[in-house]
Design a protein around this motif. Structure first.
Motif, PDB file in Angstrom:
ATOM      1  N   MET A  80      -5.953 -39.150 -30.990  1.00  4.32           N
ATOM      2  CA  MET A  80      -5.296 -40.108 -30.422  1.00  4.32           C
ATOM      3  C   MET A  80      -4.031 -39.464 -29.450  1.00  4.32           C
ATOM      4  SD  MET A  80      -5.174 -42.658 -33.786  1.00  4.32           S
ATOM      5  CE  MET A  80      -4.240 -43.901 -32.807  1.00  4.32           C
ATOM      6  N   GLY A  81      -4.208 -38.122 -29.410  1.00  2.00           N
ATOM      7  CA  GLY A  81      -3.169 -37.582 -28.584  1.00  2.00           C
ATOM      8  C   GLY A  81      -1.634 -37.643 -29.309  1.00  2.00           C
ATOM      9  N   ALA A  82      -1.731 -37.546 -30.443  1.00  2.00           N
ATOM     10  CA  ALA A  82      -0.331 -37.734 -31.382  1.00  2.00           C
ATOM     11  C   ALA A  82       0.411 -36.313 -31.107  1.00  2.00           C
ATOM     12  CB  ALA A  82      -0.552 -37.640 -32.988  1.00  2.00           C
ATOM     13  N   THR A  83       1.849 -36.457 -30.635  1.00  2.00           N
ATOM     14  CA  THR A  83       2.749 -35.429 -30.665  1.00  2.00           C
ATOM     15  C   THR A  83       3.001 -34.500 -31.628  1.00  2.00           C
ATOM     16  OG1 THR A  83       4.718 -36.708 -30.800  1.00  2.00           O
ATOM     17  CG2 THR A  83       3.711 -36.718 -28.533  1.00  2.00           C
ATOM     18  N   LYS A  84       3.564 -33.413 -31.655  1.00  2.00           N
ATOM     19  CA  LYS A  84       4.007 -32.728 -32.924  1.00  2.00           C
ATOM     20  C   LYS A  84       4.963 -33.438 -33.843  1.00  2.00           C
ATOM     21  CE  LYS A  84       5.783 -28.252 -34.227  1.00  2.00           C
ATOM     22  NZ  LYS A  84       6.678 -26.709 -33.787  1.00  2.00           N
ATOM     23  N   GLU A  85       6.048 -34.025 -33.328  1.00  2.00           N
ATOM     24  CA  GLU A  85       6.782 -34.745 -33.942  1.00  2.00           C
ATOM     25  C   GLU A  85       6.153 -36.192 -34.667  1.00  2.00           C
ATOM     26  OE1 GLU A  85       7.368 -34.037 -30.962  1.00  2.00           O
ATOM     27  OE2 GLU A  85       8.802 -32.518 -31.250  1.00  2.00           O
ATOM     28  N   GLU A  86       5.091 -36.803 -33.872  1.00  2.00           N
ATOM     29  CA  GLU A  86       4.343 -38.058 -34.566  1.00  2.00           C
ATOM     30  C   GLU A  86       3.671 -37.521 -35.760  1.00  2.00           C
ATOM     31  OE1 GLU A  86       3.939 -40.574 -30.529  1.00  2.00           O
ATOM     32  OE2 GLU A  86       2.333 -39.191 -30.931  1.00  2.00           O
ATOM     33  N   THR A 135      -0.410 -47.222 -38.484  1.00  2.00           N
ATOM     34  CA  THR A 135       0.955 -46.453 -38.498  1.00  2.00           C
ATOM     35  C   THR A 135       1.335 -45.840 -37.259  1.00  2.00           C
ATOM     36  OG1 THR A 135       0.236 -46.370 -40.864  1.00  2.00           O
ATOM     37  CG2 THR A 135       2.042 -45.237 -40.104  1.00  2.00           C
ATOM     38  N   LEU A 136       0.358 -45.159 -36.659  1.00  2.00           N
ATOM     39  CA  LEU A 136       0.723 -44.456 -35.344  1.00  2.00           C
ATOM     40  C   LEU A 136       1.723 -45.312 -34.236  1.00  2.00           C
ATOM     41  CD1 LEU A 136       1.235 -41.638 -33.926  1.00  2.00           C
ATOM     42  CD2 LEU A 136      -1.137 -41.922 -33.041  1.00  2.00           C
ATOM     43  N   HIS A 178      -8.818 -34.944 -42.984  1.00  2.00           N
ATOM     44  CA  HIS A 178      -9.539 -35.662 -41.563  1.00  2.00           C
ATOM     45  C   HIS A 178      -8.343 -36.326 -40.667  1.00  2.00           C
ATOM     46  CE1 HIS A 178     -12.691 -37.118 -39.172  1.00  2.00           C
ATOM     47  NE2 HIS A 178     -12.441 -38.312 -39.423  1.00  2.00           N
ATOM     48  N   LEU A 179      -7.232 -36.490 -41.424  1.00  2.00           N
ATOM     49  CA  LEU A 179      -5.955 -37.080 -40.626  1.00  2.00           C
ATOM     50  C   LEU A 179      -5.634 -36.354 -39.467  1.00  2.00           C
ATOM     51  CD1 LEU A 179      -3.538 -39.165 -40.799  1.00  2.00           C
ATOM     52  CD2 LEU A 179      -2.490 -37.577 -42.076  1.00  2.00           C
ATOM     53  N   MET A 180      -5.702 -35.105 -39.445  1.00  2.00           N
ATOM     54  CA  MET A 180      -5.350 -34.492 -38.292  1.00  2.00           C
ATOM     55  C   MET A 180      -6.335 -34.597 -37.169  1.00  2.00           C
ATOM     56  SD  MET A 180      -2.553 -32.859 -37.457  1.00  2.00           S
ATOM     57  CE  MET A 180      -1.836 -32.710 -39.119  1.00  2.00           C
ATOM     58  N   ASN A 181      -7.611 -34.762 -37.726  1.00  2.00           N
ATOM     59  CA  ASN A 181      -8.590 -34.962 -36.416  1.00  2.00           C
ATOM     60  C   ASN A 181      -8.365 -36.333 -35.668  1.00  2.00           C
ATOM     61  OD1 ASN A 181      -9.632 -32.542 -36.966  1.00  2.00           O
ATOM     62  ND2 ASN A 181     -11.514 -33.302 -38.415  1.00  2.00           N
TER      63      ASN A 181
END
Length: 441
Positions: free
Chosen positions: A403-409, A430-431, A395-398
């Motif tokens: 939250m609009g996280a980038t690929k690096e984040e 954490t983000l 579920h983390l990826m959802n």
């Protein structure tokens, strides 16, 4: 607030969208952009999808995934699954890999009989009705010849018709209870067409019977049943208890005892049984959807079967006997591999080809195995590490996408949560820390 509208179905698709925007979204252009971006660029393919149902304005996508390594009756399968819930495909795949090294899954179709009924009321003598039915039964079948010829050539058709007296439940209520074999077709249209002809013949023949008064007989409705307790499939796995161990830290005997106890709880406790069976349906529905079958019919029939004894309970069962662990499921499944969407929907065609163009009986076995695998994976997690450890990592990826996280984040977050417990608040914190650190660099 929505307004009444007339002639909506006659509007073009764009006109329907514009009406929606005007009456529900204050002409928000962003909403229109979202609706339009899910249109297929292939016009012919989009038109095909538009004609599946009425009043279409766009397409609603669900992930189409695959679960490999399923060994069923000695044959390898990669199973297509269409579902949106995190961890379902991963769990099924993990269970498939676990049992691959333990002789895989065994499955068998017990029966494929389906049911349809003509519901009617009769206010005359029950004896008169019984005699009338016995006399007209052969005509009921012969009058459907134009409908059944092709099905009979393939080995299917009408198996039997019974008159059932239900007057103890509802005054004057009777049924023509018919059983069918529809082979590789799910058979809903075939069954319903036969039933409507039964009703027509039954009513016209009654009008000519001198012992039946015109007002005695009323046809209420003619419809197939999605409850198919005689259309059964069984799937199972088994191995020596010692072989249940995956690593040196596990005690297979303790695991087997705890696993069986979890199944027994679902056999007696409806609150647990509903969630237990929902997990089974995660696997079953995903295959049913991917292969273009009717998951609502499957759900209704299976849940009715789970309550057939008047007590809703587990669809799976488990035991240890003579040192052998066994886990199995027996469920009703009315599926088809011809007709409906099987030839129309391109991805359904892909799914069926992936499975080797199975017969309906083979698809029943594959689908039951998917449900059993899903349940095994869920119970293994529940009785060992707990369900949330794996589920929340999936579920983390959802959460990150929300939250609009980038690929690096995302890469940094996945690495962080390899050793930390996932929760929404912890992900947010954490983000934020990662972003703050990047800003300060």
């Amino acid at each position: 607030m929505s307004q009444p509208v007339t002639g909506f179905s006659k509007l073009s698709k764009i006109e329907k969208i514009d009406w929606l925007l005007q009456h529900h979204f204050d002409n928000n252009s962003e909403i229109k952009k979202v609706i339009l971006q899910y249109w297929n660029t292939d016009e012919a393919l989009q038109n095909l999808h538009d004609e599946f149902i009425e009043n279409t304005v766009s397409n609603y996508y669900l992930p189409f995934a695959v679960a490999p390594n399923f060994l069923i009756n000695g044959k390898m399968y990669t199973i297509p699954m269409t579902i949106e819930e995190s961890s379902v495909v991963a769990a099924a795949s993990k269970a498939a890999k676990f049992w691959l090294d333990r002789d895989g899954f065994k499955a068998e179709v017990i029966n494929t009989t389906k049911v349809g009924q003509v519901h009617f009321t009769f206010s005359g003598s029950a004896m008169v009705l019984r005699n009338f039915f016995n006399n007209v039964k052969s005509q009921l079948i012969s009058d459907t010849a134009s409908l059944t010829t092709n099905m009979q050539k393939r080995g299917g058709g009408i198996l039997d018709i019974e008159l059932r007296d239900k007057t103890e439940q509802i005054p004057n209520y009777y049924q023509l209870h018919a059983t069918f074999e529809t082979l590789d077709a799910m058979g809903a249209n075939f069954i319903n067409s036969c039933l409507e002809q039964f009703a027509k013949t039954f009513k016209s023949a009654a009008a000519e019977d001198i012992e039946i008064q015109p007002h005695d007989l009323t046809i209420v409705m003619s419809i197939l049943s999605n409850y198919v307790p005689q259309c059964l499939v069984k799937a199972e796995v088994s191995c020596k208890v010692e072989d249940l161990k995956e690593n040196d830290n596990e005690n297979p005997h303790e695991f087997a005892e705890k696993f069986i106890q979890a199944v027994k709880i679902a056999e007696v406790e409806p609150y647990r049984a509903v969630t237990h069976n929902k997990g089974i349906m995660n696997g079953i529905d995903a295959v049913v959807l991917a292969t273009g079958n009717d998951f609502r019919a499957v759900e209704a029939g299976i849940h009715a079967y789970a309550a057939r004894d008047g007590h809703y309970k587990s669809l799976t069962h488990s035991e240890v006997k003579d040192g052998i662990f066994k886990f199995w499921i027996e469920i009703p499944l009315a599926l088809g591999t011809v007709g409906g969407l099987t030839k129309l929907h391109p991805l359904v065609n892909v799914a069926l080809q992936m499975l080797g163009k199975p017969s309906a009986r083979e698809l029943m076995q594959i689908t039951a195995v998917a449900g059993l695998a899903q349940n095994f994976a869920a119970l293994r997690s529940l009785t060992t590490t707990g369900i949330q450890q794996g589920h929340m990592k999936m579920h983390l990826m959802n959460i990150l996408n929300q939250m609009g996280a980038t690929k690096e984040e995302k890469a940094k977050m996945v690495d962080h949560f390899k050793t930390h417990t996932v929760s929404h608040s912890e992900v947010v914190k954490t983000l934020a820390s990662i972003r703050q650190s990047s800003t300060n660099q």
